[in-house]
Design a protein around this motif. Structure first.
Motif, PDB file in Angstrom:
ATOM      1  N   LYS A  44       3.582  11.221   3.528  1.00 14.58           N
ATOM      2  CA  LYS A  44       2.781  11.539   2.103  1.00 14.58           C
ATOM      3  C   LYS A  44       2.089  10.088   2.091  1.00 14.58           C
ATOM      4  O   LYS A  44       0.961   9.860   1.530  1.00 14.58           O
ATOM      5  N   LEU A  45       2.687   8.996   2.336  1.00 17.21           N
ATOM      6  CA  LEU A  45       2.102   7.553   2.133  1.00 17.21           C
ATOM      7  C   LEU A  45       1.152   7.290   3.431  1.00 17.21           C
ATOM      8  O   LEU A  45       0.071   6.645   3.296  1.00 17.21           O
ATOM      9  N   LEU A  46       1.669   7.482   4.776  1.00 19.86           N
ATOM     10  CA  LEU A  46       1.222   7.427   5.898  1.00 19.86           C
ATOM     11  C   LEU A  46      -0.574   7.740   5.776  1.00 19.86           C
ATOM     12  O   LEU A  46      -1.124   7.314   6.572  1.00 19.86           O
ATOM     13  N   ARG A  47      -0.539   9.043   5.512  1.00 20.11           N
ATOM     14  CA  ARG A  47      -1.672   9.911   5.489  1.00 20.11           C
ATOM     15  C   ARG A  47      -2.973   9.035   5.043  1.00 20.11           C
ATOM     16  O   ARG A  47      -4.190   9.675   4.600  1.00 20.11           O
ATOM     17  N   ARG A  48      -2.468   8.323   3.980  1.00 14.26           N
ATOM     18  CA  ARG A  48      -3.469   7.303   3.323  1.00 14.26           C
ATOM     19  C   ARG A  48      -4.528   6.224   4.129  1.00 14.26           C
ATOM     20  O   ARG A  48      -4.772   5.325   3.392  1.00 14.26           O
ATOM     21  N   GLY A  49      -4.211   6.371   5.247  1.00 16.32           N
ATOM     22  CA  GLY A  49      -4.940   5.474   6.073  1.00 16.32           C
ATOM     23  C   GLY A  49      -3.994   4.710   7.199  1.00 16.32           C
ATOM     24  O   GLY A  49      -4.651   3.429   7.358  1.00 16.32           O
ATOM     25  N   PHE A  50      -3.057   5.213   7.584  1.00 18.53           N
ATOM     26  CA  PHE A  50      -2.288   4.192   8.478  1.00 18.53           C
ATOM     27  C   PHE A  50      -2.245   5.045   9.770  1.00 18.53           C
ATOM     28  O   PHE A  50      -1.990   6.138   9.881  1.00 18.53           O
ATOM     29  N   LEU A  51      -2.289   4.350  10.982  1.00 15.62           N
ATOM     30  CA  LEU A  51      -2.302   4.777  12.357  1.00 15.62           C
ATOM     31  C   LEU A  51      -0.907   4.198  12.874  1.00 15.62           C
ATOM     32  O   LEU A  51      -0.837   2.847  12.899  1.00 15.62           O
ATOM     33  N   VAL A  52      -0.033   4.777  13.444  1.00 15.66           N
ATOM     34  CA  VAL A  52       1.402   4.273  13.715  1.00 15.66           C
ATOM     35  C   VAL A  52       1.110   4.153  15.280  1.00 15.66           C
ATOM     36  O   VAL A  52       0.926   5.066  16.136  1.00 15.66           O
ATOM     37  N   ASP A  53       1.589   3.012  15.807  1.00 17.54           N
ATOM     38  CA  ASP A  53       1.970   2.377  17.146  1.00 17.54           C
ATOM     39  C   ASP A  53       3.188   2.007  17.226  1.00 17.54           C
ATOM     40  O   ASP A  53       3.778   0.877  16.558  1.00 17.54           O
ATOM     41  N   VAL A  54       4.283   2.805  17.735  1.00 17.52           N
ATOM     42  CA  VAL A  54       5.705   2.485  17.786  1.00 17.52           C
ATOM     43  C   VAL A  54       5.866   1.421  18.634  1.00 17.52           C
ATOM     44  O   VAL A  54       6.944   1.063  18.618  1.00 17.52           O
ATOM     45  N   ARG A  55       5.091   0.899  19.393  1.00 16.45           N
ATOM     46  CA  ARG A  55       5.342  -0.250  20.162  1.00 16.45           C
ATOM     47  C   ARG A  55       5.107  -1.672  19.378  1.00 16.45           C
ATOM     48  O   ARG A  55       5.643  -2.648  19.896  1.00 16.45           O
ATOM     49  N   GLN A  56       4.718  -1.557  18.058  1.00 15.37           N
ATOM     50  CA  GLN A  56       4.595  -2.658  17.321  1.00 15.37           C
ATOM     51  C   GLN A  56       5.657  -2.639  15.995  1.00 15.37           C
ATOM     52  O   GLN A  56       6.450  -1.494  16.018  1.00 15.37           O
ATOM     53  N   LYS A  57       5.861  -3.787  15.421  1.00 15.33           N
ATOM     54  CA  LYS A  57       6.534  -3.775  14.279  1.00 15.33           C
ATOM     55  C   LYS A  57       6.131  -5.039  13.521  1.00 15.33           C
ATOM     56  O   LYS A  57       5.460  -5.820  13.894  1.00 15.33           O
ATOM     57  N   ASP A  58       6.362  -4.868  12.269  1.00 16.08           N
ATOM     58  CA  ASP A  58       6.009  -6.042  11.209  1.00 16.08           C
ATOM     59  C   ASP A  58       4.489  -6.391  11.217  1.00 16.08           C
ATOM     60  O   ASP A  58       4.166  -7.728  10.717  1.00 16.08           O
ATOM     61  N   LEU A  59       3.595  -5.624  11.233  1.00 16.27           N
ATOM     62  CA  LEU A  59       2.223  -5.921  11.401  1.00 16.27           C
ATOM     63  C   LEU A  59       1.765  -6.548   9.845  1.00 16.27           C
ATOM     64  O   LEU A  59       1.061  -7.465   9.847  1.00 16.27           O
ATOM     65  N   SER A  60       2.180  -5.736   8.906  1.00 22.04           N
ATOM     66  CA  SER A  60       2.004  -6.157   7.422  1.00 22.04           C
ATOM     67  C   SER A  60       2.551  -7.532   7.144  1.00 22.04           C
ATOM     68  O   SER A  60       2.009  -8.152   6.618  1.00 22.04           O
ATOM     69  N   TYR A  61       3.769  -7.537   7.422  1.00 25.86           N
ATOM     70  CA  TYR A  61       4.830  -8.699   7.110  1.00 25.86           C
ATOM     71  C   TYR A  61       3.954  -9.972   7.723  1.00 25.86           C
ATOM     72  O   TYR A  61       3.836 -10.908   7.286  1.00 25.86           O
ATOM     73  N   ARG A  62       3.505  -9.869   9.220  1.00 23.47           N
ATOM     74  CA  ARG A  62       2.944 -10.848   9.938  1.00 23.47           C
ATOM     75  C   ARG A  62       1.676 -11.248   9.178  1.00 23.47           C
ATOM     76  O   ARG A  62       1.391 -12.515   9.138  1.00 23.47           O
ATOM     77  N   LEU A  63       0.970 -10.351   8.620  1.00 22.31           N
ATOM     78  CA  LEU A  63      -0.290 -10.487   8.080  1.00 22.31           C
ATOM     79  C   LEU A  63      -0.098 -11.267   6.885  1.00 22.31           C
ATOM     80  O   LEU A  63      -0.730 -12.410   6.486  1.00 22.31           O
ATOM     81  N   LYS A  64       0.850 -10.998   6.006  1.00 26.09           N
ATOM     82  CA  LYS A  64       1.190 -11.710   4.780  1.00 26.09           C
ATOM     83  C   LYS A  64       1.534 -13.107   4.909  1.00 26.09           C
ATOM     84  O   LYS A  64       1.214 -13.980   4.082  1.00 26.09           O
ATOM     85  N   TYR A  65       2.129 -13.309   5.994  1.00 25.71           N
ATOM     86  CA  TYR A  65       2.753 -14.749   6.113  1.00 25.71           C
ATOM     87  C   TYR A  65       2.039 -15.367   7.261  1.00 25.71           C
ATOM     88  O   TYR A  65       2.437 -16.506   7.648  1.00 25.71           O
ATOM     89  N   GLN A  66       0.896 -14.941   8.033  1.00 27.34           N
ATOM     90  CA  GLN A  66       0.302 -15.626   9.076  1.00 27.34           C
ATOM     91  C   GLN A  66       0.032 -17.150   8.619  1.00 27.34           C
ATOM     92  O   GLN A  66      -0.115 -17.802   9.617  1.00 27.34           O
ATOM     93  N   ASN A  67      -0.497 -17.443   7.502  1.00 23.97           N
ATOM     94  CA  ASN A  67      -0.967 -18.867   7.233  1.00 23.97           C
ATOM     95  C   ASN A  67       0.148 -19.575   6.558  1.00 23.97           C
ATOM     96  O   ASN A  67      -0.238 -20.846   6.605  1.00 23.97           O
ATOM     97  N   PHE A  68       1.264 -19.188   6.662  1.00 24.09           N
ATOM     98  CA  PHE A  68       2.695 -20.123   6.033  1.00 24.09           C
ATOM     99  C   PHE A  68       3.592 -20.377   7.245  1.00 24.09           C
ATOM    100  O   PHE A  68       3.720 -21.526   7.369  1.00 24.09           O
ATOM    101  N   ILE A  69       3.795 -19.373   8.037  1.00 24.20           N
ATOM    102  CA  ILE A  69       4.670 -19.613   9.236  1.00 24.20           C
ATOM    103  C   ILE A  69       4.449 -18.923  10.620  1.00 24.20           C
ATOM    104  O   ILE A  69       3.639 -17.851  10.170  1.00 24.20           O
ATOM    105  N   ASN A  70       4.633 -19.468  11.667  1.00 21.91           N
ATOM    106  CA  ASN A  70       4.337 -18.974  12.948  1.00 21.91           C
ATOM    107  C   ASN A  70       5.712 -17.827  13.309  1.00 21.91           C
ATOM    108  O   ASN A  70       6.885 -18.163  13.414  1.00 21.91           O
ATOM    109  N   LEU A  71       5.170 -16.639  13.082  1.00 22.76           N
ATOM    110  CA  LEU A  71       6.207 -15.368  13.336  1.00 22.76           C
ATOM    111  C   LEU A  71       6.101 -15.129  14.840  1.00 22.76           C
ATOM    112  O   LEU A  71       5.120 -14.979  15.686  1.00 22.76           O
ATOM    113  N   PRO A  72       7.159 -14.532  15.471  1.00 21.88           N
ATOM    114  CA  PRO A  72       7.200 -14.353  17.001  1.00 21.88           C
ATOM    115  C   PRO A  72       6.507 -13.083  17.049  1.00 21.88           C
ATOM    116  O   PRO A  72       6.429 -12.434  16.300  1.00 21.88           O
TER     117      PRO A  72
END
Length: 162
Positions: A134-162
């Motif tokens: 119900k949430l994902l149909r609002r514009g999300f495409l899932v790539d199970v090979r990835q993780k923490d994409l939103s989290y990384r975007l949120k902090y990309q200017n503050f810390i270097n995430l692996p």
């Protein structure tokens, strides 16, 4: 000859999300909560306990406590919602159960999404929050090979995430 005007559907962004991420629940003052992305689940589910029905000023309400005392984001606080309903859910074991569902705002990729979340006992699960279709149909495409994409975007200017 008169020209026909064709209304194009409004273009909405598509967000690439992995199999897990971290989400903000601003109404509960919970930030960077780990969540599992589950395209097999219709509704999102949040771990909580002490769910109780109340009548407050003549209106039905529900109270609940989020997460467990061992969780770093646990606040030992009772939350109330007037925007709730009961629904029957089929769990991952194929059994049906009644759960209460609330409407709340979640933040992913810096955007706010108002969504439905059921209150569930996820104590034995690795992730306290499950995000469903119900949430994902609002514009999300899932790539199970990835993780923490939103989290990384949120902090990309503050810390270097692996």
């Amino acid at each position: 000859m008169e020209k026909k005007v064709i209304n194009k559907p409004k273009e909405r962004p598509i967000y690439l999300i992995g199999d897990s991420d971290h989400i903000d629940l601003p109404e509960f003052n919970v930030f960077d909560l780990a969540c599992r992305i589950d395209t097999g689940a219709a509704t999102s589910a949040l771990h909580c306990h002490n769910v109780e029905l109340h009548t407050i000023n003549g209106k039905p309400a529900i109270s609940f406590m989020l997460l467990d005392p061992e969780h770093p984001s646990y606040q030992n606080k009772k939350y109330y919602s007037f925007e709730f309903f009961e629904k029957v859910i089929k769990n991952s074991f194929g059994q049906t159960e009644k759960r209460y569902s609330i409407k709340t705002t979640v933040v992913l990729f810096g955007k706010k999404f108002k969504t439905e979340i059921t209150l569930a006992d996820r104590e034995k699960m690795k992730f306290p929050l499950l995000l469903g279709r119900k949430l994902l149909r609002r514009g999300f495409l899932v790539d199970v090979r990835q993780k923490d994409l939103s989290y990384r975007l949120k902090y990309q200017n503050f810390i270097n995430l692996p």
